[in-house]
Design a protein around this motif. Structure first.
Motif, PDB file in Angstrom:
ATOM      1  N   PRO A  69      51.782  16.047  68.738  1.00  0.00           N
ATOM      2  CA  PRO A  69      52.880  16.982  68.136  1.00  0.00           C
ATOM      3  C   PRO A  69      53.698  17.944  68.833  1.00  0.00           C
ATOM      4  O   PRO A  69      53.459  17.970  70.399  1.00  0.00           O
ATOM      5  N   LYS A  70      54.500  18.526  68.438  1.00  0.00           N
ATOM      6  CA  LYS A  70      55.674  19.249  69.016  1.00  0.00           C
ATOM      7  C   LYS A  70      56.316  18.350  70.105  1.00  0.00           C
ATOM      8  O   LYS A  70      56.541  18.887  71.330  1.00  0.00           O
ATOM      9  N   THR A  71      56.555  16.987  69.624  1.00  0.00           N
ATOM     10  CA  THR A  71      57.280  16.170  70.716  1.00  0.00           C
ATOM     11  C   THR A  71      58.746  15.707  70.154  1.00  0.00           C
ATOM     12  O   THR A  71      58.937  15.668  69.176  1.00  0.00           O
ATOM     13  N   GLN A  72      59.686  15.688  71.180  1.00  0.00           N
ATOM     14  CA  GLN A  72      60.905  15.253  70.677  1.00  0.00           C
ATOM     15  C   GLN A  72      61.381  13.953  71.643  1.00  0.00           C
ATOM     16  O   GLN A  72      60.874  13.911  72.679  1.00  0.00           O
ATOM     17  N   GLU A  73      62.200  13.054  71.120  1.00  0.00           N
ATOM     18  CA  GLU A  73      62.541  11.966  71.909  1.00  0.00           C
ATOM     19  C   GLU A  73      64.034  11.999  71.931  1.00  0.00           C
ATOM     20  O   GLU A  73      64.763  12.347  71.061  1.00  0.00           O
ATOM     21  N   TYR A  74      64.470  11.616  73.104  1.00  0.00           N
ATOM     22  CA  TYR A  74      65.843  11.580  73.434  1.00  0.00           C
ATOM     23  C   TYR A  74      66.271  10.304  73.902  1.00  0.00           C
ATOM     24  O   TYR A  74      65.606   9.819  75.008  1.00  0.00           O
ATOM     25  N   VAL A  75      67.018   9.396  73.546  1.00  0.00           N
ATOM     26  CA  VAL A  75      67.244   8.123  73.584  1.00  0.00           C
ATOM     27  C   VAL A  75      68.866   7.947  73.971  1.00  0.00           C
ATOM     28  O   VAL A  75      69.571   8.327  73.155  1.00  0.00           O
ATOM     29  N   PHE A 130      67.664   0.806  77.235  1.00  0.00           N
ATOM     30  CA  PHE A 130      67.943   2.001  77.051  1.00  0.00           C
ATOM     31  C   PHE A 130      66.928   3.178  77.606  1.00  0.00           C
ATOM     32  O   PHE A 130      65.887   2.961  78.051  1.00  0.00           O
ATOM     33  N   LEU A 131      67.663   4.333  78.000  1.00  0.00           N
ATOM     34  CA  LEU A 131      66.877   5.449  78.561  1.00  0.00           C
ATOM     35  C   LEU A 131      66.149   6.363  77.468  1.00  0.00           C
ATOM     36  O   LEU A 131      66.677   6.467  76.606  1.00  0.00           O
ATOM     37  N   ASP A 132      64.904   6.442  77.826  1.00  0.00           N
ATOM     38  CA  ASP A 132      63.958   6.994  76.676  1.00  0.00           C
ATOM     39  C   ASP A 132      63.263   8.284  77.412  1.00  0.00           C
ATOM     40  O   ASP A 132      62.458   7.953  78.419  1.00  0.00           O
ATOM     41  N   ILE A 133      63.386   9.587  76.699  1.00  0.00           N
ATOM     42  CA  ILE A 133      62.827  10.596  77.399  1.00  0.00           C
ATOM     43  C   ILE A 133      62.150  11.412  76.286  1.00  0.00           C
ATOM     44  O   ILE A 133      62.789  11.578  75.366  1.00  0.00           O
ATOM     45  N   ILE A 134      60.610  11.397  76.452  1.00  0.00           N
ATOM     46  CA  ILE A 134      59.885  12.160  75.645  1.00  0.00           C
ATOM     47  C   ILE A 134      59.582  13.456  76.054  1.00  0.00           C
ATOM     48  O   ILE A 134      59.143  13.678  77.386  1.00  0.00           O
ATOM     49  N   TYR A 135      59.970  14.551  75.432  1.00  0.00           N
ATOM     50  CA  TYR A 135      59.459  15.826  75.727  1.00  0.00           C
ATOM     51  C   TYR A 135      58.491  16.536  75.155  1.00  0.00           C
ATOM     52  O   TYR A 135      58.422  16.334  73.721  1.00  0.00           O
ATOM     53  N   TYR A 136      57.769  17.303  75.792  1.00  0.00           N
ATOM     54  CA  TYR A 136      56.463  17.575  75.084  1.00  0.00           C
ATOM     55  C   TYR A 136      56.724  19.187  75.171  1.00  0.00           C
ATOM     56  O   TYR A 136      56.675  19.874  76.208  1.00  0.00           O
ATOM     57  N   GLN A 137      56.707  19.715  74.172  1.00  0.00           N
ATOM     58  CA  GLN A 137      57.178  21.366  74.021  1.00  0.00           C
ATOM     59  C   GLN A 137      55.546  21.992  74.218  1.00  0.00           C
ATOM     60  O   GLN A 137      54.632  21.667  74.035  1.00  0.00           O
TER      61      GLN A 137
END
Length: 182
Positions: free
Chosen positions: A125-131, A175-182
């Motif tokens: 929950p509450k995660t976003q992915e930046y690719v 690709f660069l993949d950043i997973i952000y955990y809020q």
């Protein structure tokens, strides 16, 4: 480094991050200003209960006070990272920076073989992915809609839902993949 030195470094960093004086932290934690000052200088020998009180006063997890601080400079050698593979090796991810209590994101470099795809059920929950597409055309399939990315293009999305990455080309993509955990 001793546990008291680790606590001192972490407490100082966290207190400064929250812009708290010793007096404000004393009010929030129930630990005296004198004791807080001693702990932050590495001179005190705080009990576990005292560390819990300080953590509560700072509004952080207990572990954030006792975990060894990360080096100011981290050099990661890509050829030394263990690859995480899925889908029979079609999908490969290298985790350069895993999430920690102070770093709320993971940083991956992902490769997908020609014609390959990778499906994700979704993340916590509450995660976003930046690719950020780096090599070859990348297709990101989100909510039954396909987004086409060429090198240099980026996309951000709510990754709690199922999603898929696809390589329809005849060359490997990266690709660069950043997973952000809020």
């Amino acid at each position: 480094m001793t546990i008291n030195e680790i606590i001192a470094i972490n407490m100082s960093r966290l207190r400064e991050d929250k812009n708290l004086s010793f007096g404000q932290l004393a009010e929030r934690s129930g630990v005296s200003k004198v004791m807080l000052s001693q702990i932050e200088k590495g001179e005190g020998n705080p009990t576990i209960n005292t560390i819990w009180k300080v953590a509560n006063g700072l509004g952080v997890d207990y572990s954030q006070l006792i975990v060894q601080p990360e080096a100011k400079v981290q050099v990661i050698r890509g050829d030394e990272l263990p690859p995480q593979e899925d889908d029979g090796g079609v999908f490969q991810a290298l985790c350069y920076f895993p999430a920690t209590s102070s770093r709320r994101f993971d940083v991956f470099v992902v490769k997908i073989a020609p014609g390959g795809e990778h499906f994700s059920d979704g993340h916590s929950p509450k995660t976003q992915e930046y690719v950020l597409a780096q090599q070859g055309p990348l297709e990101a399939i989100l909510d039954n809609e396909t987004y086409y990315l060429k090198p240099g293009d980026a996309i951000c999305f709510d990754c709690t839902k199922p999603h898929k990455f696809r390589n329809s080309s005849q060359e490997p993509i990266e690709f660069l993949d950043i997973i952000y955990y809020q």
